[in-house]
Design a protein around this motif. Structure first.
Motif, PDB file in Angstrom:
ATOM      1  N   LYS B 166       0.825  -1.210   0.000  1.00  0.00           N
ATOM      2  CA  LYS B 166       0.000   0.000   0.000  1.00  0.00           C
ATOM      3  C   LYS B 166       0.863   1.265   0.000  1.00  0.00           C
ATOM      4  CE  LYS B 166      -4.281  -1.704   0.602  1.00  0.00           C
ATOM      5  NZ  LYS B 166      -4.176  -2.773  -0.417  1.00  0.00           N
ATOM      6  N   PHE B 167       2.135   1.106   0.369  1.00  0.00           N
ATOM      7  CA  PHE B 167       2.999   2.268   0.394  1.00  0.00           C
ATOM      8  C   PHE B 167       3.397   2.706  -0.999  1.00  0.00           C
ATOM      9  CE2 PHE B 167       3.627   1.114   4.811  1.00  0.00           C
ATOM     10  CZ  PHE B 167       3.638   2.355   5.388  1.00  0.00           C
ATOM     11  N   LEU B 168       3.160   1.854  -1.991  1.00  0.00           N
ATOM     12  CA  LEU B 168       3.660   2.188  -3.324  1.00  0.00           C
ATOM     13  C   LEU B 168       2.733   3.138  -4.055  1.00  0.00           C
ATOM     14  CD1 LEU B 168       5.040  -1.315  -4.015  1.00  0.00           C
ATOM     15  CD2 LEU B 168       6.340   0.770  -3.716  1.00  0.00           C
ATOM     16  N   PHE B 169       1.424   2.870  -4.026  1.00  0.00           N
ATOM     17  CA  PHE B 169       0.495   3.782  -4.690  1.00  0.00           C
ATOM     18  C   PHE B 169      -0.441   4.466  -3.709  1.00  0.00           C
ATOM     19  CE2 PHE B 169       1.426   0.917  -8.309  1.00  0.00           C
ATOM     20  CZ  PHE B 169       2.100   1.869  -9.038  1.00  0.00           C
ATOM     21  N   GLY B 170      -0.339   4.139  -2.441  1.00  0.00           N
ATOM     22  CA  GLY B 170      -1.100   4.858  -1.446  1.00  0.00           C
ATOM     23  C   GLY B 170      -2.507   4.340  -1.271  1.00  0.00           C
ATOM     24  N   GLN B 171      -2.965   4.350  -0.043  1.00  0.00           N
ATOM     25  CA  GLN B 171      -4.336   3.948   0.237  1.00  0.00           C
ATOM     26  C   GLN B 171      -4.777   4.741   1.452  1.00  0.00           C
ATOM     27  OE1 GLN B 171      -7.331   3.317  -0.484  1.00  0.00           O
ATOM     28  NE2 GLN B 171      -6.637   1.516  -1.598  1.00  0.00           N
ATOM     29  N   ALA B 172      -5.509   5.811   1.196  1.00  0.00           N
ATOM     30  CA  ALA B 172      -5.885   6.691   2.298  1.00  0.00           C
ATOM     31  C   ALA B 172      -6.775   5.952   3.283  1.00  0.00           C
ATOM     32  CB  ALA B 172      -6.593   7.922   1.775  1.00  0.00           C
ATOM     33  N   ALA B 173      -7.566   4.987   2.777  1.00  0.00           N
ATOM     34  CA  ALA B 173      -8.488   4.291   3.662  1.00  0.00           C
ATOM     35  C   ALA B 173      -7.739   3.433   4.678  1.00  0.00           C
ATOM     36  CB  ALA B 173      -9.431   3.424   2.838  1.00  0.00           C
ATOM     37  N   THR B 293      -5.236   5.614  -3.899  1.00  0.00           N
ATOM     38  CA  THR B 293      -5.575   7.026  -3.693  1.00  0.00           C
ATOM     39  C   THR B 293      -4.631   7.960  -4.433  1.00  0.00           C
ATOM     40  OG1 THR B 293      -5.983   6.265  -1.476  1.00  0.00           O
ATOM     41  CG2 THR B 293      -6.291   8.594  -1.886  1.00  0.00           C
ATOM     42  N   GLY B 294      -3.337   7.602  -4.419  1.00  0.00           N
ATOM     43  CA  GLY B 294      -2.309   8.509  -4.933  1.00  0.00           C
ATOM     44  C   GLY B 294      -2.612   9.072  -6.311  1.00  0.00           C
ATOM     45  N   PRO B 295      -2.878   8.206  -7.300  1.00  0.00           N
ATOM     46  CA  PRO B 295      -3.099   8.728  -8.649  1.00  0.00           C
ATOM     47  C   PRO B 295      -4.236   9.738  -8.712  1.00  0.00           C
ATOM     48  CG  PRO B 295      -2.832   6.366  -8.717  1.00  0.00           C
ATOM     49  CD  PRO B 295      -2.848   6.754  -7.284  1.00  0.00           C
ATOM     50  N   PHE B 296      -5.313   9.508  -7.940  1.00  0.00           N
ATOM     51  CA  PHE B 296      -6.421  10.458  -7.992  1.00  0.00           C
ATOM     52  C   PHE B 296      -6.031  11.792  -7.381  1.00  0.00           C
ATOM     53  CE2 PHE B 296      -8.799   6.513  -8.531  1.00  0.00           C
ATOM     54  CZ  PHE B 296      -9.547   6.863  -9.632  1.00  0.00           C
ATOM     55  N   MET B 297      -5.278  11.738  -6.294  1.00  0.00           N
ATOM     56  CA  MET B 297      -4.812  13.004  -5.704  1.00  0.00           C
ATOM     57  C   MET B 297      -3.960  13.763  -6.701  1.00  0.00           C
ATOM     58  SD  MET B 297      -3.767  12.330  -1.812  1.00  0.00           S
ATOM     59  CE  MET B 297      -4.894  11.672  -0.629  1.00  0.00           C
ATOM     60  N   VAL B 298      -3.071  13.027  -7.377  1.00  0.00           N
ATOM     61  CA  VAL B 298      -2.184  13.689  -8.326  1.00  0.00           C
ATOM     62  C   VAL B 298      -2.995  14.304  -9.459  1.00  0.00           C
ATOM     63  CG1 VAL B 298      -0.370  13.304  -9.995  1.00  0.00           C
ATOM     64  CG2 VAL B 298      -0.242  12.249  -7.769  1.00  0.00           C
ATOM     65  N   LEU B 299      -3.999  13.571  -9.935  1.00  0.00           N
ATOM     66  CA  LEU B 299      -4.804  14.136 -11.017  1.00  0.00           C
ATOM     67  C   LEU B 299      -5.587  15.344 -10.531  1.00  0.00           C
ATOM     68  CD1 LEU B 299      -6.155  11.276 -13.240  1.00  0.00           C
ATOM     69  CD2 LEU B 299      -4.234  12.801 -13.559  1.00  0.00           C
ATOM     70  N   GLY B 300      -6.054  15.305  -9.275  1.00  0.00           N
ATOM     71  CA  GLY B 300      -6.727  16.482  -8.723  1.00  0.00           C
ATOM     72  C   GLY B 300      -5.796  17.677  -8.747  1.00  0.00           C
ATOM     73  N   ALA B 301      -4.565  17.464  -8.291  1.00  0.00           N
ATOM     74  CA  ALA B 301      -3.598  18.559  -8.286  1.00  0.00           C
ATOM     75  C   ALA B 301      -3.300  19.023  -9.707  1.00  0.00           C
ATOM     76  CB  ALA B 301      -2.323  18.112  -7.589  1.00  0.00           C
ATOM     77  N   SER B 302      -3.205  18.066 -10.634  1.00  0.00           N
ATOM     78  CA  SER B 302      -2.899  18.448 -12.020  1.00  0.00           C
ATOM     79  C   SER B 302      -4.036  19.274 -12.605  1.00  0.00           C
ATOM     80  CB  SER B 302      -2.692  17.220 -12.889  1.00  0.00           C
ATOM     81  OG  SER B 302      -1.750  16.389 -12.312  1.00  0.00           O
ATOM     82  N   THR B 303      -5.279  18.942 -12.232  1.00  0.00           N
ATOM     83  CA  THR B 303      -6.403  19.723 -12.738  1.00  0.00           C
ATOM     84  C   THR B 303      -6.303  21.160 -12.242  1.00  0.00           C
ATOM     85  OG1 THR B 303      -7.659  17.709 -12.464  1.00  0.00           O
ATOM     86  CG2 THR B 303      -8.891  19.685 -13.010  1.00  0.00           C
TER      87      THR B 303
END
Lengths: 318, 486
Positions: B166-173, B293-303
């Protein structure tokens, strides 16, 4: 803790990969060598042109290219993957340029933004369509080099030659090596003295974009085996190690090939001993070789630097 | 419509087509009702959900704050190297007692990250390799060591359920209350230190030499900054993942950088964008049944970054394009006004109206073009067009602008010949460009410098300020007395 680091069994680690299990490990070592050598040859020029981090960016951003190519074409044919990766590579380069030119964000930040966004897109696509794309998150990170021996052989005239990905990688490495030798002069001049290159009629933009294309192709063909992040090490480590040993470009290229061979063989042995991901182990071995060069390089190593230097006049006398 | 605006339109249309398609695909994957999930997310009844949300906000704040310093110091990729280099530390911290003990992992990861940045420094100082090669090398080598360790852990009987992947791509849950406490402590420390030493961090970031001269411990401050950076990266790991945490450092800060020129505003904006991206990422990952979680956060920031890139008031692409366009329009209007003035001048200002034919003869332009230019003047209230007779009449405002432009042009020509000793036949081109940008103040200064001249180098009269009102004076009888248009 004893389970964690297995006992060192010299026979299992050093002898059997060359005898009983050679059919498996031989292909893995060959594949490791081909990947590192193709990456390393391109990587030499990335280091000289200070573009190492563009390699970083492209290696991350081929992921969405591959994923989208899979989804669109529903095939894992090598040409489809090359197409997707080339497109991704070009999009990355263009996006970085656009952000860097059209806003006041500096190039380093632009690189960081572009590759992370594209990589995120790729990861999301893979997690959403996991059933359709036969890539998983682990493969993206560590690669699946140990599966090459399980692939069906490519046959020419009914005779099995090599597993498919090894065969493709061999072609890519051969093409890269040929191009690097053929365009040796152009690459040399444009990497060291762009002014002279322009005066000799070598178009720097064309050189730049051809290098980027070659980079994308190499990265995508290495992608399945070593993943997105370890590719960066394969690009940079051989060249960087050679760079610390010699001042001449031809020697640097030869040394980077030697580095590739040594690191893939040592890496496979390391992976057998520790029972860990093979691609990671190859990079660890390569990093170890870099460390050796850093410390012991005869002219530029840490030891050579801290040895009392001869005064120029004495050096001339001896 | 210019090519660029057409391209923009196409792009926007494409984006509009793509977004719903993408959204539709995502909702296909979600089995449970999306609305139901969204309601659960925002009602915050779930404990783990609350941790995920707080954690995302906290990590957004600390990453945004420290990322701002990275972006302005052009060290964005140091963050990248540091975030990949923590992986072996995570694995070692895990090995400490074979659990996901937050404190052990925190210590291990922080030391590994700092060690990585130290190695980058050593390599650049003791070898010929440049910083980019050193960064890439450290990043990938450390990551490989970490990869070996993680696969070795996963091989262990207890390791497979460890959740270390989970440390690789992140899991906020997967955040626990301990994790969130640690995040809160680290974020609080960052905020307090930044507030206390704001001036010092500011000066060392923008002018290290000055900082050293005034006796600040520059080296110490930089190391403190790296330490805080390592803290914020490590704290964000669990939710964003090793691979993408650098984006949370760079992207919100870069977006803020486009919106303001003041460091303190940039810090606040970056923290805001960071937490926004964090919440968006946690939300989407929750909607999609615990996608990473990570990819979605990054896309949020990119938006957020993309929006700032296009629409930031001062530095955005669209406002800049708009400003350039309106400047071009103004210049072309002023050129038309100047041409009308010239026609009037040639006949001694005897008659008010200027025919389109006269203008097209002077400007060597087609009648169609001239008609468009006249329409542009009329639209801006600078002239009125008498369609049947084909004549243009300047309004008082138009007259004043025409006089001002001609005055700028001729004063500048005179200045170049008299003060800068140009040949009289070499000055026109230059004046043609500068007449549109000279400000009122500069013009008055030029006038004083040239001792209120009457004629330009070509012998034509320079319209004076008194001249500006002549047009009004001619028409004055028709108007109610006391009329003065400003």
């Amino acid at each position: 803790m004893n389970d964690f680091i297995p006992n060192f069994d010299a026979r299992a680690v050093f002898v059997s990969p060359w005898t009983d299990t050679f059919a498996t490990y031989g292909w893995i070592m060959l594949m490791g060598f081909l990947v590192t050598v193709a990456c390393g040859l391109i990587g030499n020029y990335l280091i000289l042109r200070r573009m190492a981090l563009v390699g970083d960016a492209i290696s991350h951003s081929v992921l969405p290219g591959i994923a989208i190519a899979f989804l669109v074409a529903q095939s894992r044919h090598s040409l489809v993957m090359f197409g997707g990766a080339l497109a991704a590579g070009i999009v990355t380069t263009l996006l970085i340029e656009t952000i860097h030119r059209r806003s006041r964000v500096k190039q380093d930040a632009a690189i960081g933004i572009v590759f992370s966004s594209l990589f995120a897109v790729g990861v999301i696509l893979i997690s959403l369509f996991a059933s359709q794309i036969d890539l998983d998150a682990d493969c993206v990170l560590y690669g699946e080099i140990s599966f090459v021996a399980l692939e069906p052989l490519v046959t020419i005239g009914g005779i099995g030659i090599a597993p498919e990905s090894v065969f493709v990688m061999f072609l890519v490495a051969a093409v890269v090596a040929t191009l690097v030798i053929l365009f040796y002069k152009e690459l040399l001049v444009s990497s060291f003295d762009s002014g002279l290159a322009a005066s000799l009629g070598i178009n720097p933009t064309i050189m730049h974009y051809s290098l980027m294309c070659a980079l994308s192709v190499v990265v995508v063909s290495a992608f399945r085996s070593v993943g997105a992040i370890l590719v960066i090490a394969m690009l940079i480590l051989p060249g960087a190690t050679a760079f610390l040993i010699t001042y001449r470009l031809p020697k640097m290229m030869v040394l980077s090939v030697v580095h590739s061979a040594l690191s893939s063989v040592l890496g496979v042995h390391l992976a057998i001993w520790l029972d860990c991901a093979v691609a990671s182990a190859i990079v660890v071995a390569g990093a170890g070789l870099f460390l050796l060069a850093w410390i012991f390089s005869p002219t530029q190593g840490l030891i050579a630097r801290f040895r009392p230097q001869l005064l120029p006049i004495e050096a001339a006398r001896t | 419509m210019s090519f660029r605006s057409a391209a923009l339109l196409v792009l926007i249309t494409l984006l509009c087509c793509v977004t719903p398609a993408e959204a539709a695909k995502i909702s296909d994957v979600v089995e449970t009702g999306t609305l139901e999930q969204a309601r659960r997310f925002f009602s915050l009844t779930d404990n783990s959900l609350r941790y995920a949300l707080f954690g995302s906000i906290l990590l957004g704040i600390s990453c945004g704050l420290l990322g701002s310093f990275l972006v302005v110091r052009k060290m964005a990729l140091v963050g990248d190297a540091l975030s990949h280099a923590v992986l072996p530390g995570v694995a070692l911290g895990f090995l400490w007692n074979m659990t996901k003990d937050p404190v052990a992992i925190f210590i291990g990861a922080t030391s590994a990250g700092l060690f990585g940045t130290l190695v980058v420094g050593w390599i650049t100082r003791t070898t010929r390799l440049k910083e980019d090669a050193a960064l890439g090398l450290v990043l990938a080598s450390f990551f490989a060591v970490g990869g070996c360790l993680v696969t070795m852990i996963q091989r262990l009987p207890t390791g497979s359920k460890s959740g270390i992947d989970k440390f690789l791509f992140g899991q906020a849950a997967a955040l626990s209350s301990q994790d969130v406490t640690l995040m809160a402590a680290s974020t609080a420390l960052t905020v307090i230190l930044l507030v206390l030493f704001y001036k010092e961090f500011l000066v060392t970031s923008f002018d290290p030499v000055f900082a050293r001269v005034t006796g600040m411990p520059v080296r110490l401050l930089q190391e403190l900054m790296m330490l805080l950076l390592a803290f914020s990266v490590v704290v964000a790991l669990q939710a964003v993942g090793v691979v993408l945490v650098s984006a949370m450092l760079i992207t919100p800060a870069a977006a803020a950088y486009l919106l303001t020129d003041r460091m303190h505003r940039m810090l606040i904006l970056a923290a805001l964008f960071g937490s926004l991206a964090g919440v968006v990422g946690a939300f989407f990952s929750f909607l999609g049944n615990n996608l990473p979680t990570g990819p979605f956060m990054v896309l949020g920031a990119s938006t957020v970054f993309g929006t700032a890139f296009f629409f930031a008031p001062r530095h955005g692409v669209v406002p800049r394009w708009w400003r350039r366009r309106s400047r071009g329009n103004r210049i072309s209007r002023e050129n038309t006004l100047k041409a009308i003035y010239r026609v009037l001048e040639d006949r001694g200002f005897s008659d008010e109206g200027v025919t389109l034919e006269e203008l097209s003869a002077l400007r060597r332009d087609t009648l169609v073009e001239i008609r468009l230019q006249a329409a542009a003047l009329a639209q801006n209230g600078l002239a009125t067009v008498d369609e049947p007779r084909g004549t243009i009449h300047l309004t008082p405002q138009g007259w004043r602008q025409a006089c001002a432009v001609v005055r700028n042009h001729r004063l500048w020509e005179l200045y170049l010949t008299n003060a800068a000793h140009y040949q009289a036949d070499h000055v026109h081109e230059d004046a043609e460009r500068i007449e549109h940008v000279l400000g009122e103040e500069t013009v008055r200064h030029l006038e004083r410098r040239l001792e209120f001249p009457h004629h330009d180098p070509h012998g034509r009269i320079i319209p004076s300020l008194r001249e500006f009102d002549r047009y009004d004076a001619q028409r004055a009888p028709e108007k109610p007395s006391g009329y003065r248009q400003q």
